[in-house]
Write a protein that holds these residues in place. Structure first.
Motif, PDB file in Angstrom:
ATOM      1  N   GLU A   6       0.827  -1.213   0.000  1.00 45.98           N
ATOM      2  CA  GLU A   6       0.000   0.000   0.000  1.00 45.98           C
ATOM      3  C   GLU A   6       0.861   1.263   0.000  1.00 45.98           C
ATOM      4  O   GLU A   6       0.538   2.244  -0.669  1.00 45.98           O
ATOM      5  CB  GLU A   6      -0.963   0.000   1.189  1.00 45.98           C
ATOM      6  CG  GLU A   6      -2.180  -0.882   0.993  1.00 45.98           C
ATOM      7  CD  GLU A   6      -2.929  -0.603  -0.316  1.00 45.98           C
ATOM      8  OE1 GLU A   6      -3.211   0.586  -0.593  1.00 45.98           O
ATOM      9  OE2 GLU A   6      -3.210  -1.548  -1.059  1.00 45.98           O
ATOM     10  N   LEU A   9       2.173   1.671  -3.494  1.00 43.24           N
ATOM     11  CA  LEU A   9       1.131   2.184  -4.378  1.00 43.24           C
ATOM     12  C   LEU A   9       0.911   3.680  -4.173  1.00 43.24           C
ATOM     13  O   LEU A   9       0.725   4.430  -5.141  1.00 43.24           O
ATOM     14  CB  LEU A   9      -0.174   1.417  -4.155  1.00 43.24           C
ATOM     15  CG  LEU A   9      -0.186  -0.055  -4.587  1.00 43.24           C
ATOM     16  CD1 LEU A   9      -1.505  -0.707  -4.207  1.00 43.24           C
ATOM     17  CD2 LEU A   9       0.061  -0.191  -6.085  1.00 43.24           C
ATOM     18  N   GLN A  10       0.956   4.127  -2.932  1.00 39.92           N
ATOM     19  CA  GLN A  10       0.776   5.551  -2.645  1.00 39.92           C
ATOM     20  C   GLN A  10       1.886   6.375  -3.293  1.00 39.92           C
ATOM     21  O   GLN A  10       1.630   7.408  -3.916  1.00 39.92           O
ATOM     22  CB  GLN A  10       0.763   5.783  -1.130  1.00 39.92           C
ATOM     23  CG  GLN A  10      -0.529   5.345  -0.460  1.00 39.92           C
ATOM     24  CD  GLN A  10      -0.466   5.490   1.050  1.00 39.92           C
ATOM     25  OE1 GLN A  10       0.453   6.086   1.586  1.00 39.92           O
ATOM     26  NE2 GLN A  10      -1.446   4.923   1.744  1.00 39.92           N
ATOM     27  N   ARG A  13       1.530   6.347  -7.177  1.00 37.09           N
ATOM     28  CA  ARG A  13       0.457   7.244  -7.641  1.00 37.09           C
ATOM     29  C   ARG A  13       0.923   8.695  -7.727  1.00 37.09           C
ATOM     30  O   ARG A  13       0.444   9.457  -8.563  1.00 37.09           O
ATOM     31  CB  ARG A  13      -0.745   7.170  -6.694  1.00 37.09           C
ATOM     32  CG  ARG A  13      -1.673   6.003  -6.942  1.00 37.09           C
ATOM     33  CD  ARG A  13      -2.986   6.165  -6.192  1.00 37.09           C
ATOM     34  NE  ARG A  13      -3.792   4.978  -6.321  1.00 37.09           N
ATOM     35  CZ  ARG A  13      -3.836   3.995  -5.416  1.00 37.09           C
ATOM     36  NH1 ARG A  13      -3.098   4.074  -4.316  1.00 37.09           N
ATOM     37  NH2 ARG A  13      -4.595   2.928  -5.612  1.00 37.09           N
ATOM     38  N   LYS A  17       0.960   9.343 -13.981  1.00 37.42           N
ATOM     39  CA  LYS A  17      -0.448   9.621 -14.260  1.00 37.42           C
ATOM     40  C   LYS A  17      -1.262   8.328 -14.163  1.00 37.42           C
ATOM     41  O   LYS A  17      -0.709   7.224 -14.117  1.00 37.42           O
ATOM     42  CB  LYS A  17      -0.593  10.278 -15.626  1.00 37.42           C
ATOM     43  CG  LYS A  17      -0.087   9.455 -16.773  1.00 37.42           C
ATOM     44  CD  LYS A  17      -0.034  10.294 -18.057  1.00 37.42           C
ATOM     45  CE  LYS A  17       0.547   9.459 -19.196  1.00 37.42           C
ATOM     46  NZ  LYS A  17       1.257  10.237 -20.185  1.00 37.42           N
ATOM     47  N   ALA A  18      -2.581   8.470 -14.171  1.00 38.77           N
ATOM     48  CA  ALA A  18      -3.475   7.329 -13.929  1.00 38.77           C
ATOM     49  C   ALA A  18      -3.287   6.209 -14.945  1.00 38.77           C
ATOM     50  O   ALA A  18      -3.292   5.026 -14.582  1.00 38.77           O
ATOM     51  CB  ALA A  18      -4.927   7.806 -13.927  1.00 38.77           C
ATOM     52  N   PHE A  21      -0.195   4.339 -14.109  1.00 42.92           N
ATOM     53  CA  PHE A  21      -0.421   3.560 -12.894  1.00 42.92           C
ATOM     54  C   PHE A  21      -1.136   2.249 -13.243  1.00 42.92           C
ATOM     55  O   PHE A  21      -0.766   1.172 -12.767  1.00 42.92           O
ATOM     56  CB  PHE A  21      -1.243   4.380 -11.904  1.00 42.92           C
ATOM     57  CG  PHE A  21      -1.464   3.703 -10.581  1.00 42.92           C
ATOM     58  CD1 PHE A  21      -0.467   3.687  -9.617  1.00 42.92           C
ATOM     59  CD2 PHE A  21      -2.677   3.082 -10.296  1.00 42.92           C
ATOM     60  CE1 PHE A  21      -0.664   3.059  -8.389  1.00 42.92           C
ATOM     61  CE2 PHE A  21      -2.886   2.457  -9.079  1.00 42.92           C
ATOM     62  CZ  PHE A  21      -1.876   2.446  -8.120  1.00 42.92           C
ATOM     63  N   LYS A  22      -2.142   2.341 -14.096  1.00 45.61           N
ATOM     64  CA  LYS A  22      -2.873   1.140 -14.534  1.00 45.61           C
ATOM     65  C   LYS A  22      -1.941   0.174 -15.256  1.00 45.61           C
ATOM     66  O   LYS A  22      -2.008  -1.047 -15.048  1.00 45.61           O
ATOM     67  CB  LYS A  22      -4.024   1.563 -15.455  1.00 45.61           C
ATOM     68  CG  LYS A  22      -4.896   0.413 -15.933  1.00 45.61           C
ATOM     69  CD  LYS A  22      -6.025   0.936 -16.827  1.00 45.61           C
ATOM     70  CE  LYS A  22      -6.894  -0.201 -17.341  1.00 45.61           C
ATOM     71  NZ  LYS A  22      -7.950   0.280 -18.257  1.00 45.61           N
ATOM     72  N   TYR A  55       8.406   3.449 -12.435  1.00 46.54           N
ATOM     73  CA  TYR A  55       8.310   4.434 -11.354  1.00 46.54           C
ATOM     74  C   TYR A  55       8.885   5.789 -11.768  1.00 46.54           C
ATOM     75  O   TYR A  55       8.335   6.842 -11.442  1.00 46.54           O
ATOM     76  CB  TYR A  55       9.049   3.903 -10.118  1.00 46.54           C
ATOM     77  CG  TYR A  55       9.012   4.819  -8.924  1.00 46.54           C
ATOM     78  CD1 TYR A  55       7.870   4.903  -8.124  1.00 46.54           C
ATOM     79  CD2 TYR A  55      10.117   5.591  -8.581  1.00 46.54           C
ATOM     80  CE1 TYR A  55       7.830   5.743  -7.022  1.00 46.54           C
ATOM     81  CE2 TYR A  55      10.090   6.434  -7.479  1.00 46.54           C
ATOM     82  CZ  TYR A  55       8.944   6.507  -6.701  1.00 46.54           C
ATOM     83  OH  TYR A  55       8.902   7.342  -5.609  1.00 46.54           O
TER      84      TYR A  55
END
Length: 197
Positions: A6, A9-10, A13, A17-18, A21-22, A55
């Motif tokens: 987690e 992931l933080q 993010r 960009k989204a 991330f996907k 990353y």
């Protein structure tokens, strides 16, 4: 593995960009699946390498140049672009931001370093991340289904197929090809012969 997903992931993010991330989540999944298929002893390590592979993808040029200068990398690298830098230089950003991963799993840093340019000598983890980046479920381009089928049979052949298509794509655009990518092509291209038979 004493790594908090987690928290990773933080941080991830905040860096990408989204859509990127996907993609990283897709590569995490594909890397774990490839690791399990081919008997890599630590699928969770492969998954983590997949998650973090991009990353540093969206760093400013100044950040890449800082890393090149601070860590004494070849200044010739400054002539390239983020397609090369985000792995070949970006692994140092991962090392800085995740020192616990760098200490416990240095092999992840190497896999991130060469995930776009490859190498003539690649470990199983290196191949897994290199291939997972190309075939993850969100990818949609001509040849990706064939790449997935090849990846089900052989990591070496998958590396060869991906590299051949990358070289072809770059040559068609008439842009320079990173020398290590040519090295990867030469080292692995014969693996496709086994698939053709």
């Amino acid at each position: 593995m004493n790594i908090n997903r987690e928290e990773i992931l933080q941080k991830l993010r905040l860096q990408v960009k989204a859509s990127r991330f996907k993609h990283c989540l897709g590569v995490e999944k594909a890397a774990q699946e490839l690791a399990e298929r081919f008997g890599y002893e630590r699928p969770e390590v492969a998954a983590l390498a997949g998650l973090l592979h991009d990353y540093a993808k969206e760093q400013d040029q100044s950040e890449y140049f800082r890393l090149i200068d601070q860590y004494g990398l070849d200044s010739e690298l400054k002539k390239w672009n983020s397609s090369v830098w985000h792995g070949y230089v970006g692994w140092l950003k991962v090392k800085e931001d995740f020192p616990e991963i760098a200490e416990e799993y240095p092999e992840i840093l190497r896999a991130i370093e060469i995930h776009t340019v490859g190498s003539g000598l690649m470990t199983m983890l290196d191949k897994i991340v290199y291939v997972a980046d190309y075939i993850e479920e969100n990818r949609d381009f001509d040849g990706v289904e064939k790449a997935r089928k090849i990846a089900n049979q052989s990591l070496d052949a998958a590396v060869a197929y991906e590299t051949a298509h990358t070289v072809e794509f770059l040559a068609h655009k008439q842009v320079p090809i990173f020398p290590q990518t040519i090295e990867t092509y030469n080292a692995y291209i014969s693996a496709l012969e086994d698939i053709k038979k």
